[in-house]
Write a protein that holds these residues in place. Structure first.
Motif, PDB file in Angstrom:
ATOM      1  N   ASP A  33       0.830  -1.210   0.000  1.00 34.00           N
ATOM      2  CA  ASP A  33       0.000   0.000   0.000  1.00 34.00           C
ATOM      3  C   ASP A  33       0.866   1.263   0.000  1.00 34.00           C
ATOM      4  OD1 ASP A  33      -2.338  -1.477  -0.039  1.00 34.00           O
ATOM      5  OD2 ASP A  33      -2.656  -1.352   2.135  1.00 34.00           O
ATOM      6  N   LYS A  34       1.914   1.267   0.817  1.00 36.69           N
ATOM      7  CA  LYS A  34       2.818   2.421   0.869  1.00 36.69           C
ATOM      8  C   LYS A  34       3.535   2.611  -0.464  1.00 36.69           C
ATOM      9  CE  LYS A  34       3.664   2.327   5.828  1.00 36.69           C
ATOM     10  NZ  LYS A  34       4.631   1.995   6.876  1.00 36.69           N
ATOM     11  N   ALA A  35       3.943   1.503  -1.075  1.00 39.35           N
ATOM     12  CA  ALA A  35       4.630   1.588  -2.371  1.00 39.35           C
ATOM     13  C   ALA A  35       3.698   2.160  -3.436  1.00 39.35           C
ATOM     14  CB  ALA A  35       5.141   0.209  -2.785  1.00 39.35           C
ATOM     15  N   LYS A  36       2.449   1.718  -3.452  1.00 37.38           N
ATOM     16  CA  LYS A  36       1.476   2.233  -4.427  1.00 37.38           C
ATOM     17  C   LYS A  36       1.216   3.719  -4.190  1.00 37.38           C
ATOM     18  CE  LYS A  36      -1.975  -0.615  -3.926  1.00 37.38           C
ATOM     19  NZ  LYS A  36      -3.099  -1.562  -3.997  1.00 37.38           N
ATOM     20  N   GLN A  37       1.097   4.119  -2.937  1.00 36.37           N
ATOM     21  CA  GLN A  37       0.890   5.537  -2.615  1.00 36.37           C
ATOM     22  C   GLN A  37       2.069   6.382  -3.084  1.00 36.37           C
ATOM     23  OE1 GLN A  37       0.251   5.700   1.609  1.00 36.37           O
ATOM     24  NE2 GLN A  37      -1.694   4.626   1.491  1.00 36.37           N
ATOM     25  N   THR A  38       3.268   5.873  -2.879  1.00 36.96           N
ATOM     26  CA  THR A  38       4.465   6.608  -3.299  1.00 36.96           C
ATOM     27  C   THR A  38       4.486   6.743  -4.814  1.00 36.96           C
ATOM     28  OG1 THR A  38       5.691   5.817  -1.377  1.00 36.96           O
ATOM     29  CG2 THR A  38       6.983   6.659  -3.216  1.00 36.96           C
TER      30      THR A  38
END
Length: 160
Positions: free
Chosen positions: A74-79
């Motif tokens: 999720d954090k990678a997609k947000q970034t």
């Protein structure tokens, strides 16, 4: 002192100018104890030279591949969504794909967060050699928009 990437992220948020953030990143990133999560720092930069950021981040590259948790995904997609330019997304994707052993499903999710097929292809090519379930590779093609992109990906990874 040693820091986590979450703490590093907080410190970077205290600075307004990207040049200052880049200086701070260069000073503190070598002291990060969880470098596999370093991709989150890219979200602090819009106009900087992402290759400089990648050089700082990858100088502290983990010695082994990590598994990407659902929270990490999720954090990678947000970034990736924060970083809007294709060239910048390629750099962020490269960092993620070289620090983590992804599954094909995770790779597809990351590719869907990217703006264009060129960036998606770069991510897939980088991730290919470390995929946890390469037997599911055929599913990755569905994340690409154009047939020509699928052909390019096929050629780049050497599949006939």
């Amino acid at each position: 002192a040693y820091l986590t990437t979450a703490q590093e992220n907080e410190l970077l948020g205290l600075y307004t100018f990207e040049s200052s953030k880049l200086d701070v990143l260069g000073m503190i990133h070598p002291k990060v104890i969880d470098p596999e999560n370093a991709f989150v720092v890219y979200g602090h930069f819009n106009n900087s030279d992402f290759n400089k950021i990648r050089d700082i981040v990858e100088a502290n590259r983990p010695r082994r591949l990590y598994s990407l948790s659902s929270d990490g995904l999720d954090k990678a997609k947000q970034t990736l969504k924060k970083v809007v330019f294709s060239s910048s997304q390629k750099v962020v994707g490269h960092t993620i794909a070289t620090f983590y052993q992804l599954t094909c499903a995770q790779l597809i999710e990351l590719m869907k967060s990217m703006n264009d097929d060129d960036a998606k292809i770069e991510l897939a090519v980088t991730a290919y050699s470390n995929l946890a379930d390469r037997e599911s590779w055929f599913t990755v093609y569905n994340a690409l928009t154009f047939e020509s992109s699928k052909t390019t990906l096929e050629k780049r990874v050497g599949i006939k």
